[in-house]
Scaffold this motif. Structure first.
Motif, PDB file in Angstrom:
ATOM      1  N   HIS A 108       0.838  -1.219   0.000  1.00  0.00           N
ATOM      2  CA  HIS A 108       0.000   0.000   0.000  1.00  0.00           C
ATOM      3  C   HIS A 108       0.864   1.256   0.000  1.00  0.00           C
ATOM      4  N   GLN A 109       1.957   1.217   0.737  1.00  0.00           N
ATOM      5  CA  GLN A 109       2.850   2.387   0.764  1.00  0.00           C
ATOM      6  C   GLN A 109       3.478   2.619  -0.614  1.00  0.00           C
ATOM      7  N   ILE A 110       3.801   1.546  -1.292  1.00  0.00           N
ATOM      8  CA  ILE A 110       4.396   1.703  -2.635  1.00  0.00           C
ATOM      9  C   ILE A 110       3.363   2.311  -3.600  1.00  0.00           C
ATOM     10  N   ILE A 111       2.113   1.861  -3.483  1.00  0.00           N
ATOM     11  CA  ILE A 111       1.048   2.425  -4.337  1.00  0.00           C
ATOM     12  C   ILE A 111       0.947   3.934  -4.108  1.00  0.00           C
ATOM     13  N   ASN A 112       0.912   4.333  -2.838  1.00  0.00           N
ATOM     14  CA  ASN A 112       0.831   5.771  -2.530  1.00  0.00           C
ATOM     15  C   ASN A 112       2.038   6.526  -3.049  1.00  0.00           C
ATOM     16  N   LEU A 113       3.209   5.945  -2.866  1.00  0.00           N
ATOM     17  CA  LEU A 113       4.436   6.602  -3.300  1.00  0.00           C
ATOM     18  C   LEU A 113       4.412   6.850  -4.814  1.00  0.00           C
ATOM     19  N   VAL A 114       3.974   5.855  -5.571  1.00  0.00           N
ATOM     20  CA  VAL A 114       3.935   5.998  -7.035  1.00  0.00           C
ATOM     21  C   VAL A 114       2.985   7.131  -7.419  1.00  0.00           C
ATOM     22  N   HIS A 115       1.800   7.174  -6.780  1.00  0.00           N
ATOM     23  CA  HIS A 115       0.854   8.245  -7.133  1.00  0.00           C
ATOM     24  C   HIS A 115       1.395   9.615  -6.739  1.00  0.00           C
ATOM     25  N   GLN A 116       2.043   9.695  -5.584  1.00  0.00           N
ATOM     26  CA  GLN A 116       2.609  10.992  -5.170  1.00  0.00           C
ATOM     27  C   GLN A 116       3.734  11.420  -6.120  1.00  0.00           C
ATOM     28  N   TYR A 117       4.538  10.474  -6.521  1.00  0.00           N
ATOM     29  CA  TYR A 117       5.648  10.762  -7.444  1.00  0.00           C
ATOM     30  C   TYR A 117       5.093  11.289  -8.774  1.00  0.00           C
ATOM     31  N   ASN A 118       4.095  10.592  -9.301  1.00  0.00           N
ATOM     32  CA  ASN A 118       3.505  11.039 -10.572  1.00  0.00           C
ATOM     33  C   ASN A 118       2.837  12.404 -10.422  1.00  0.00           C
ATOM     34  N   ASN A 119       2.142  12.614  -9.293  1.00  0.00           N
ATOM     35  CA  ASN A 119       1.494  13.916  -9.046  1.00  0.00           C
ATOM     36  C   ASN A 119       2.507  15.031  -8.992  1.00  0.00           C
ATOM     37  N   TYR A 120       3.631  14.775  -8.351  1.00  0.00           N
ATOM     38  CA  TYR A 120       4.677  15.785  -8.189  1.00  0.00           C
ATOM     39  C   TYR A 120       5.117  16.298  -9.564  1.00  0.00           C
TER      40      TYR A 120
END
Ligand code: DP6
Length: 356
Positions: free
Chosen positions: A284-296
């Motif tokens: 779940h943390q990896i999923i969030n990290l990927v979305h935050q990275y793409n959003n950034y």
């Protein structure tokens, strides 16, 4: 081949790759023939790091068929193994009765000894059965001198194995015939098509998964109406979109479909009764990290997908690999790994060719 001192009449060693589905196969309409309820699409990984190697020998001195997996003898009477052996021998007999002298008549009655090794953890959600059965079928065909379309045989070992019979980007067309003859894998594009594409495996846990794919998808077919909706209404549209994204090398479209399909697959697992949990906190943390990275960045640079286990497979382009690895290392430093045997992505993979 002349018989050697051990009476070996034929021997072959082959390797086969792992594949990672970006449109998932989950659910069978025929359990015996392994016919799926939806088509699927995967990327075959390069065999440098993840592969199965199988050696098969035939000899008139062998009393029975036998198999060893990673050095341990396993039950040759497993129905899926038997299906593959039976189908290959059937093709060999057909070839001989069609008048091809390549196989001497005695060779057909010889028993086989099969030795297979994986260079990655078995049943850790890294598609070991796919590479394993693809390799088995490819090597058996080599030993018996068969040059036919083999994905329908590999499919009867493990559904996802049919996609490992080809390199690059591969679709498994579900087919509609009851005998499964039209349920085949087909290459969409070769591995050379998208040379910038990279695949990272983030191992969140190397433990054996609690519920295997076969029994998990059986329960999902029985109990999940989301799965029925997915197979009938969602996947057909996604398959078209994914094939187009691959052909156009459109990373944002490819990435978005990959993540949505992984999420819907895990949603069908939650909709299964009793529910199946393949993802863990690290996932779940990896999923969030990927979305935050793409959003950034305001664009989709990285995608995740998860099979029947907690390990993430990340797709990105070469230009973003080193930065994304740094980001992962920053957020998952070894000293605060929460007791998970999380390992850094030490392998950066590419798409690769089929069995050889
Ligand atoms: C989640 O091919 O292992 O990896 O056909 O019963 O052997 P069987 O199942 P298997 O299922 C793979 C499921 C998946 C998704 C996929 O690879 O498409």
């Amino acid at each position: 081949m002349p018989e050697g001192s051990m009476g070996i009449s034929n021997i072959a060693t082959c390797t086969a790759p792992v594949n990672i589905a970006v449109i998932k196969y989950w659910g069978k309409r025929n359990e015996e023939l392994i016919l799926p309820i939806n088509s699927s699409l995967s990327v075959t990984l390069h065999q440098d790091q993840l592969k199965t190697t199988t050696t098969i020998a035939t000899s008139r001195s062998f009393q029975e068929d036998r198999i060893w997996l990673n050095g341990k003898e396993e039950d040759i009477n497993h129905p899926r193994l038997q299906s593959c052996l039976r189908e290959i021998r059937r093709l060999a007999r057909k070839r001989r009765s069609d008048g091809d002298p390549g196989l001497d008549s005695t060779g057909l009655s010889h028993k086989v000894h099969i030795c297979s090794v994986n260079n990655f953890p078995t049943a850790a959600g890294l598609a070991s059965s796919a590479a394993g059965f693809a390799c088995l079928v490819h090597t058996l065909a080599r030993v018996f001198g068969i040059e036919a379309e083999l994905s329908a045989i590999a499919r009867q070992g493990s559904g996802s194995a049919c996609r490992s019979m080809y390199g690059g980007f591969v679709q498994w067309i579900m087919g509609h015939q009851d005998d499964g003859k039209d349920s085949l894998a087909q290459q969409v594009e070769p591995e050379t098509h998208w040379p910038e594409l990279r695949i990272l495996v983030l191992v969140a846990s190397a433990e054996r998964k609690p519920i295997g794919s076969t029994s998990g998808m059986h329960t999902s077919v029985e109990t999940s109406c989301l799965l029925k909706h997915r197979a009938e209404a969602v996947v057909p549209v996604r398959m078209d979109g994914m094939i187009e994204a691959v052909q156009r090398k459109d990373f944002p479209a490819f990435a978005e479909l990959t993540m949505k399909d992984s999420n819907q697959f895990h949603a069908t697992c939650l909709d299964t009764y009793p529910p199946i949990f393949y993802l863990n906190n690290v996932s779940h943390q990896i999923i969030n990290l990927v979305h935050q990275y793409n959003n950034y960045y305001g664009e989709t640079r990285v995608a995740y997908t998860f099979d029947a286990g907690p390990n993430a497979v990340i797709f990105t382009l070469q230009e973003h690999v080193s930065e994304f690895i740094q980001v992962v290392r920053h957020f998952f430093p070894p000293e605060t790994n929460d007791g998970h045997d999380f390992m850094f992505p030490c392998v950066v993979l590419k798409a690769g060719p089929g069995p050889c």
